[in-house]
Design an enzyme around this catalytic site. Structure first.
Site, short mmCIF file in Angstrom:
data_model
loop_
_atom_site.label_atom_id
_atom_site.label_comp_id
_atom_site.label_asym_id
_atom_site.label_seq_id
_atom_site.Cartn_x
_atom_site.Cartn_y
_atom_site.Cartn_z
N ARG A 90 0.83 -1.21 0.00
CA ARG A 90 0.00 0.00 0.00
C ARG A 90 0.86 1.26 0.00
O ARG A 90 0.54 2.24 -0.66
CB ARG A 90 -0.95 -0.03 1.21
CG ARG A 90 -2.05 1.01 1.14
CD ARG A 90 -3.13 0.78 2.17
NE ARG A 90 -2.62 0.98 3.52
CZ ARG A 90 -3.31 0.71 4.64
NH1 ARG A 90 -4.53 0.21 4.56
NH2 ARG A 90 -2.79 0.94 5.82
N LYS A 193 -2.71 6.33 1.21
CA LYS A 193 -2.61 6.90 2.56
C LYS A 193 -1.71 8.13 2.57
O LYS A 193 -0.62 8.12 3.13
CB LYS A 193 -2.10 5.80 3.51
CG LYS A 193 -2.59 5.95 4.91
CD LYS A 193 -2.43 4.67 5.69
CE LYS A 193 -2.56 4.88 7.17
NZ LYS A 193 -3.90 5.29 7.62
N GLU A 229 -16.50 5.59 3.77
CA GLU A 229 -15.84 5.04 4.96
C GLU A 229 -15.84 6.05 6.09
O GLU A 229 -16.19 7.22 5.90
CB GLU A 229 -14.41 4.59 4.64
CG GLU A 229 -13.47 5.71 4.23
CD GLU A 229 -12.03 5.20 4.06
OE1 GLU A 229 -11.61 4.26 4.76
OE2 GLU A 229 -11.33 5.77 3.20
C1 PLP Z 1 -9.13 6.42 6.05
C2 PLP Z 1 -8.79 5.09 6.61
N1 PLP Z 1 -9.53 4.02 6.24
C3 PLP Z 1 -9.28 2.80 6.71
C4 PLP Z 1 -8.23 2.57 7.60
C5 PLP Z 1 -7.97 1.19 8.10
O1 PLP Z 1 -6.90 0.62 7.42
P1 PLP Z 1 -6.05 -0.53 8.08
O2 PLP Z 1 -6.98 -1.62 8.43
O3 PLP Z 1 -5.09 -0.94 7.02
O4 PLP Z 1 -5.40 0.05 9.28
C6 PLP Z 1 -7.45 3.64 8.02
C7 PLP Z 1 -6.34 3.43 8.96
O5 PLP Z 1 -5.25 3.17 8.52
C8 PLP Z 1 -7.72 4.92 7.51
O6 PLP Z 1 -6.99 5.97 7.90
#
Ligand code: PLP
Length: 345
Positions: A90, A193, A229
């Site tokens: 990612r 991210k 989300e």
């Molecule tokens: C916007 C967002 N969505 C989803 C997630 C969850 O992702 P992960 O399960 O990889 O931590 C996060 C946290 O990292 C996030 O900041």
């Protein structure tokens, strides 16, 4: 920078059973640099400060991306990291969108292994419910005044012990649908991210919090008709027919936790659907959860939209509890790691 004695005192004073989710200075972080077209192999550094040009691209043009993953002290005493390959991939996706150089999964995992090993005394003991949070950061550091990608990059990884989010059981929280702001653009950077995505989410998150809602829920930025989300976690729900449903959207982050929970749900015999979820379908769920690395699952008690409020209960539902127990059971080595998700340090 804290002195050796100050660091030792901070370390000795850690109350493992009552850790929160906040920054703490530790022994070292690891920093790898990309210069003249190649990555060096990285160095463990005790000083948690960075010096860079005032014209660094991460400061002006948002060439900054990060990750979040965790290491766990397992039942057998070994320390294992949960799915670092996924975070490496990612972060590479984020890097490529920023026009920064790629790195291999092996390179990333080696940095993770070295920084966790050097800070092994900060991994909370088995049974405390805590873990070592691992925060990789990828930044363009070369000076540039025209809008263009940097030629120099740093990939650094910091770690710190964090506590379980739920000390007295998983208490459901209220969520507010954000109608006036988006966290990402329709064809923007929501799937990766980038630091900038979080800058954009600060204000709507503050507004939601001030109204009494710990988590904001964003709709798809193009039509505001479909669920996207939460501010820092993916949305999933268990329908009244027992189906695990989660949004398929081009503007949400691909959550490692959500992907893992979908697999666990299938392993437990549940049907899993990744599809568009219309806001009118929020009433079809028996349980709703927010999922992410920090908390695994946050149960949601109610979702408030401009048109309607949907209730899911003041206590955590049975399916969310089962999924949470299964996930944390794998992470702490209490259940078999059948999918080879754990990376041993
Ligand atoms: C916007 C967002 N969505 C989803 C997630 C969850 O992702 P992960 O399960 O990889 O931590 C996060 C946290 O990292 C996030 O900041």
């Amino acid at each position: 920078m804290a002195s050796q004695e100050e660091l030792k005192k901070i370390r000795d004073d850690i109350d493992w059973a009552n850790l929160g989710f906040s920054y703490m200075p530790v022994k070292t972080h690891i920093r790898a640099s990309y210069r003249n077209g190649a990555w060096n192999k990285g160095e463990l550094l005790p000083d948690p400060t960075i010096t860079m040009s005032i014209a660094a691209t991460c400061l002006h043009y948002g060439q900054a991306a990060f990750e979040g993953l965790k290491a766990f002290r397992c039942k057998d005493g070994a320390v294992r990291v949960f799915r670092p390959d996924e975070n490496a991939n990612r972060l590479n996706l984020s890097a490529s969108r920023l026009l920064g150089p790629a790195f291999s999964v092996e390179f990333f995992n080696d940095l993770v292994r070295r920084v966790v090993l050097d800070n092994i005394e900060y991994v909370p003991p088995y049974g405390s419910g805590g873990s070592l949070y691992i925060r990789p950061l990828y930044i363009g550091v070369g000076p540039q005044i025209g809008v263009a990608p940097s030629s120099d990059y740093d990939l650094l990884i910091m770690v710190m012990p964090v506590g379980p989010y739920y000390k007295g059981g998983m208490k459901p929280v209220r969520a507010l649908v954000i109608e006036d702001y988006d966290r990402a653009a329709p064809l923007g950077t929501g799937t990766i991210k980038l630091g900038g995505n979080y800058g954009a989410s600060l204000k709507p998150a503050k507004i939601a919090k001030e109204k009494g809602f710990p988590i904001p829920l964003f709709m798809d930025p193009k039509t505001h008709q479909y669920v996207d989300e939460f501010g820092t976690s993916n949305f999933f729900g268990i329908t009244k027919k027992g189906v695990y449903a989660t949004p398929d959207s081009p503007s949400i982050l691909g959550s490692v936790t959500n992907k893992s929970l979908q697999q666990i749900a299938e392993d437990l015999g549940m049907k899993v659907e990744r599809r568009h979820i219309h806001r009118n379908e929020l009433g079809d769920f028996a349980e709703v959860g927010a999922c992410g690395t920090a908390v695994v699952i946050t149960p949601v008690s109610e979702i408030v939209t401009v048109e309607k409020t949907y209730f899911y209960g003041e206590t955590c539902g049975p399916t969310l509890k089962k999924l949470y127990n299964h996930m944390t059971g794998i992470q702490y080595g209490e259940l078999p790691d059948t999918h080879h998700w754990l990376f041993e340090i």
